[in-house]
Design a protein around this motif. Sequence first.
Motif, mmCIF file in Angstrom:
data_model
loop_
_atom_site.group_PDB
_atom_site.id
_atom_site.type_symbol
_atom_site.label_atom_id
_atom_site.label_comp_id
_atom_site.label_asym_id
_atom_site.label_seq_id
_atom_site.Cartn_x
_atom_site.Cartn_y
_atom_site.Cartn_z
ATOM 1 N N ASN A 1 0.847 -1.187 0.000
ATOM 2 C CA ASN A 1 0.000 0.000 0.000
ATOM 3 C C ASN A 1 0.884 1.239 0.000
ATOM 4 N N ILE A 2 0.289 2.372 -0.288
ATOM 5 C CA ILE A 2 0.993 3.655 -0.226
ATOM 6 C C ILE A 2 0.147 4.611 0.603
ATOM 7 N N ALA A 3 0.721 5.156 1.665
ATOM 8 C CA ALA A 3 0.010 6.093 2.532
ATOM 9 C C ALA A 3 0.962 7.215 2.929
ATOM 10 N N PRO A 4 0.453 8.342 3.346
ATOM 11 C CA PRO A 4 1.312 9.497 3.669
ATOM 12 C C PRO A 4 2.117 9.291 4.948
ATOM 13 N N LEU B 1 6.773 11.739 4.858
ATOM 14 C CA LEU B 1 6.764 12.912 3.994
ATOM 15 C C LEU B 1 7.592 14.030 4.616
ATOM 16 N N GLY B 2 8.177 14.846 3.753
ATOM 17 C CA GLY B 2 9.031 15.925 4.237
ATOM 18 C C GLY B 2 10.466 15.513 4.458
ATOM 19 N N LEU B 3 10.812 14.258 4.111
ATOM 20 C CA LEU B 3 12.168 13.757 4.284
ATOM 21 C C LEU B 3 12.801 13.497 2.934
ATOM 22 N N ARG B 4 14.051 13.927 2.753
ATOM 23 C CA ARG B 4 14.823 13.685 1.533
ATOM 24 C C ARG B 4 14.080 14.124 0.265
ATOM 25 N N GLY B 5 13.397 15.238 0.360
ATOM 26 C CA GLY B 5 12.753 15.796 -0.817
ATOM 27 C C GLY B 5 11.440 15.164 -1.199
ATOM 28 N N ILE B 6 10.920 14.237 -0.401
ATOM 29 C CA ILE B 6 9.631 13.604 -0.693
ATOM 30 C C ILE B 6 8.551 14.375 0.055
ATOM 31 N N GLU B 7 7.777 15.176 -0.691
ATOM 32 C CA GLU B 7 6.791 16.060 -0.078
ATOM 33 C C GLU B 7 5.362 15.581 -0.284
ATOM 34 N N THR B 8 5.122 14.755 -1.285
ATOM 35 C CA THR B 8 3.765 14.308 -1.580
ATOM 36 C C THR B 8 3.705 12.793 -1.604
ATOM 37 N N VAL B 9 2.483 12.288 -1.455
ATOM 38 C CA VAL B 9 2.313 10.832 -1.474
ATOM 39 C C VAL B 9 2.577 10.279 -2.870
ATOM 40 N N GLU B 10 2.362 11.087 -3.906
ATOM 41 C CA GLU B 10 2.673 10.652 -5.263
ATOM 42 C C GLU B 10 4.170 10.465 -5.452
ATOM 43 N N GLN B 11 4.971 11.363 -4.876
ATOM 44 C CA GLN B 11 6.428 11.201 -4.934
ATOM 45 C C GLN B 11 6.855 9.958 -4.166
ATOM 46 N N LEU B 12 6.216 9.705 -3.031
ATOM 47 C CA LEU B 12 6.520 8.504 -2.259
ATOM 48 C C LEU B 12 6.216 7.253 -3.070
ATOM 49 N N ALA B 13 5.113 7.286 -3.825
ATOM 50 C CA ALA B 13 4.758 6.139 -4.672
ATOM 51 C C ALA B 13 5.814 5.916 -5.751
ATOM 52 N N ASP B 14 6.362 6.990 -6.296
ATOM 53 C CA ASP B 14 7.414 6.848 -7.305
ATOM 54 C C ASP B 14 8.653 6.171 -6.728
#
Length: 964
Positions: free
Chosen positions: A592-595, A598-611
């Motif tokens: 799964n992908i959930a927020p 966030l805010g760490l190492r340039g990952i600000e959005t859940v979409e970026q986390l999914a990438d």
Amino acid sequence: MSEDRPTPTGPAAPELTIVESRVYRGGNVWSYDPAIHLVVDLGILEQYPTNLIDGFTDRLVELLPGLENHTCSRGVKGGFIERMREGTWLGHVSEHIALQLQQEAGHDQRRGKTRQVKGVPGRYNVIYGYSDEGVGLAAGTLAVRLVNHLVQEEEGFDFDEALESFLKRAERTAFGPSTAAILEEAVSRDIPYIRLNSASLVQLGQGVHAQRIRATMTSKTGALAVDIASDKDLTTKLLGSAGLPVPKQETVRGPNDAVAAARRIGFPVVVKPLDGNHGRGVCLDLQSDDEVREAFEVAREQSRRGYVIVESFVTGKDYRCLIVGGRMQAIAERVPAHVVGDGEHTVAELVDITNSDPRRGVGHEKVLTRIKVDRAAEGLVRDQGFEMDAVPPQGTMVKLALTGNMSTGGISVDRTFDAHPDNVEIAEEAARMVGLDVAGIDFICPDIASPVRETGGAICEVNAAPGFRMHTHPTIGEPQFIARPVVDLLFPPGAPSRVPIVAVTGTNGKTTTSRMIAHIMKGVGRKVGMTSTDGIVVDERLVFKADASGPKSARMVLQNPRVDFAVMEVARGGILREGLGYDRNDVAVVTNIAPDHLGLRGIETVEQLADVKAVIVEAVPRNGFAVLNADDKLVRKMRRKCSGSVVWFTMSAPGTPVRDFVDDHCRRGGRAVVLEPSDKGDMIVIRHGRRAMQLAWTHLLPATFGGTAMFNVANAMAAAGAAFAVGTGLHEIRQGLRTFSTSYYLSPGRMNQVNVNNIDVIVDYCHNAPGMKVLGEFVERYADAKAGSSDLGKISRLGVIATAGDRRDEDMRELGTLAAQHFDVIVVREDERLRGRKPGETAGHVAEGAKAAMAEGARCRQVEIVTDELSAVRHVMARANPGDIVVVCVDQHGVVMNELETMTKQAQPGTRTADSLADPDLDPSTLSAEAQVSGEEATDQDLADHDLGEVDPEAAAHAGSTTQ
């Protein structure tokens, strides 16, 4: 280029700097392959693209003309030069310079990209490929320095000197020609390799299939055979006993003994060290006692044990026969280092001309070695009637060494297909007698094309770990591809070199899913190596205790010779920090992908986390599988990044849009794991095309707590999909899931249930809001089921909660808000590592969120702060009544479980009985002052009393949650 760019009034300041550098050792968010990532800051140079810096492009191309071959985005040679003349930013220029510098060092790297850091003007991500990470980083550093130098000349900086220093460093760390040839052949067969040290020790293959090489010595090279080959006297005796032609020889320890041996053998003789190599200390064609005495000292200097061999001098040409696996593979005629007169230059000048050949380098760094002129060489030249300053006549050959070793500057002529069959048989028999799998047989004979038993000649030496460069890069003749039989020896055609790798990622559930997969595969007899946030486990043994969800841990598993199946828990932090650590995984599982994070190492959005999480899906080969959660919209999108097949898992009911999507996938021949509800319960079903195979009732799986832990139902479905994808049978999958429980032995720190004095305690790792949501839902269902079968009356729910200090403030408050919906009493603690937060700060944010929810009518009636983990556990257990449910979200699960075990063995002071059941409001008279915070803020002193002390604020974040 924009027309409103400023025109410089003078030279721009050289302000290009490297802010951060990373080395990706596997697939990553930028590239499928290993890469260097530099974050550079242009400073004022952001205002000066290349077309606004006078002469920049011309001066750069003059220093590195190879840049003219770079295509860049234009797709044609010279494309990058066109971009510079039109105007491009200096971060992009640094990328191309770093690639070209590596090409100058012989590393063929062409992959790179430069992208601006979002929201930060003047900062760029510069990514480029590398072969050796040390060389790649050095190339980036030198590239930035060169750009600054071209903008404004740096005093004392000489690019030619810096380039030479860079090339020397690359030569020191590069693989030698022999190792490089074997690795090139291995890569062409898709055999992975891992460099084990800074020299030539390399592992080919993975896990149980791994083989090792050191130069041309392999895992199959016997130590006894190497010892025999190193003892030249013993070697000669063994070969002689087999009837093979060998010179007469004796072993001596003193100069007088050497003279006596030479007289017995008969002049001319050879004197050489007993255990030398590369031709060092070998003196040939000795005609007198004095020459023998002088040669003895030379040989003794190169002998490790002080022994010297005197043997008969066999005249003829010097041939090296390479035997691999008992069969002749290549023959090279070795010609000693020499120069040929031209009637114009002196011997010394001819040596310099010869050494200027770009194929010649120092030692074994290139295909030829530079000729070294020492006293022995000068003496040999003098013996031929010349001095170093003499001019030899046209066509006259002047030898500078007697031996034909490549390491002394000799050249090679390929004679592989000229050898007489009798000579081939002799060389092969010599290798068999010594016992070497890869052997270099040194033949001295008039002509390898004629049988030595008739023309005369002998085997003068048998070498372990023979060099390949005289065969792969002969000076004259066709190169021989001798790495092929070596790799065949280690990996016969059809033999596996890789172990199956299942990579698991997601915001929640990855640890438990990984453990379930490992448990299933253990049941079918596999030796499973697993990485997780708890450590590295090999065949159910914890071999390394740490947060091991990164690429270094993955490589440790793949290096273990017992592992024949790998399960890798892959965390966001490891991917961003170093990539995957391996080139591909056969199965990728995304839960799964959930927020979170966030805010760490340039990952600000859940979409970026999914990438970031999708990197493991991108690492799936065409014959691999991605097991994806169809109920998660972001996970569903990952199917477009998968080169292989997709296996969906879903808990959506039949008739819903998601279920219809999955059913359509199966009708087209795809695979899926679905949940089929019925009046008897929920059945997990594996579907493959039109076939539907019932797997198990969810309430019969121990990890699901009678079907109430729906997140573990999802985890079990994901694990079943992965096991099915790698070919595991239905019965084995069913048996694995039915025997996997959340006991501390099988799943430490994840939904461990303990009964402490009739109090139901559940220990979990929930650290984020999405995890708290599903944990709370489980508590609701579990409490309802327990109340229905209990006559104890009201069941209260108490929770110890916490989150990591590197989460955002709003994430911390959200955790408290969600917890307040499901617990009657909340005790907020803090992790041992505060991660940059002040003592009590993290707990304060969590408590703030819970109180805000209470004000809006949430279930919770009381929030307390006890920052120390053990104190919080003791405090909540003192608050609980028999029959209550206590959920402890842990940091150090081993310490907490030990404390709970202690509580079960001895009654705790103040423990209430069933007769005194009441609302779990605090009775201040039974508790210490430090815990009397009853829904109010704790004082700074209260928090300080519970804090465990200052911890490194830069410590890495824990990955995990309730479903892991």
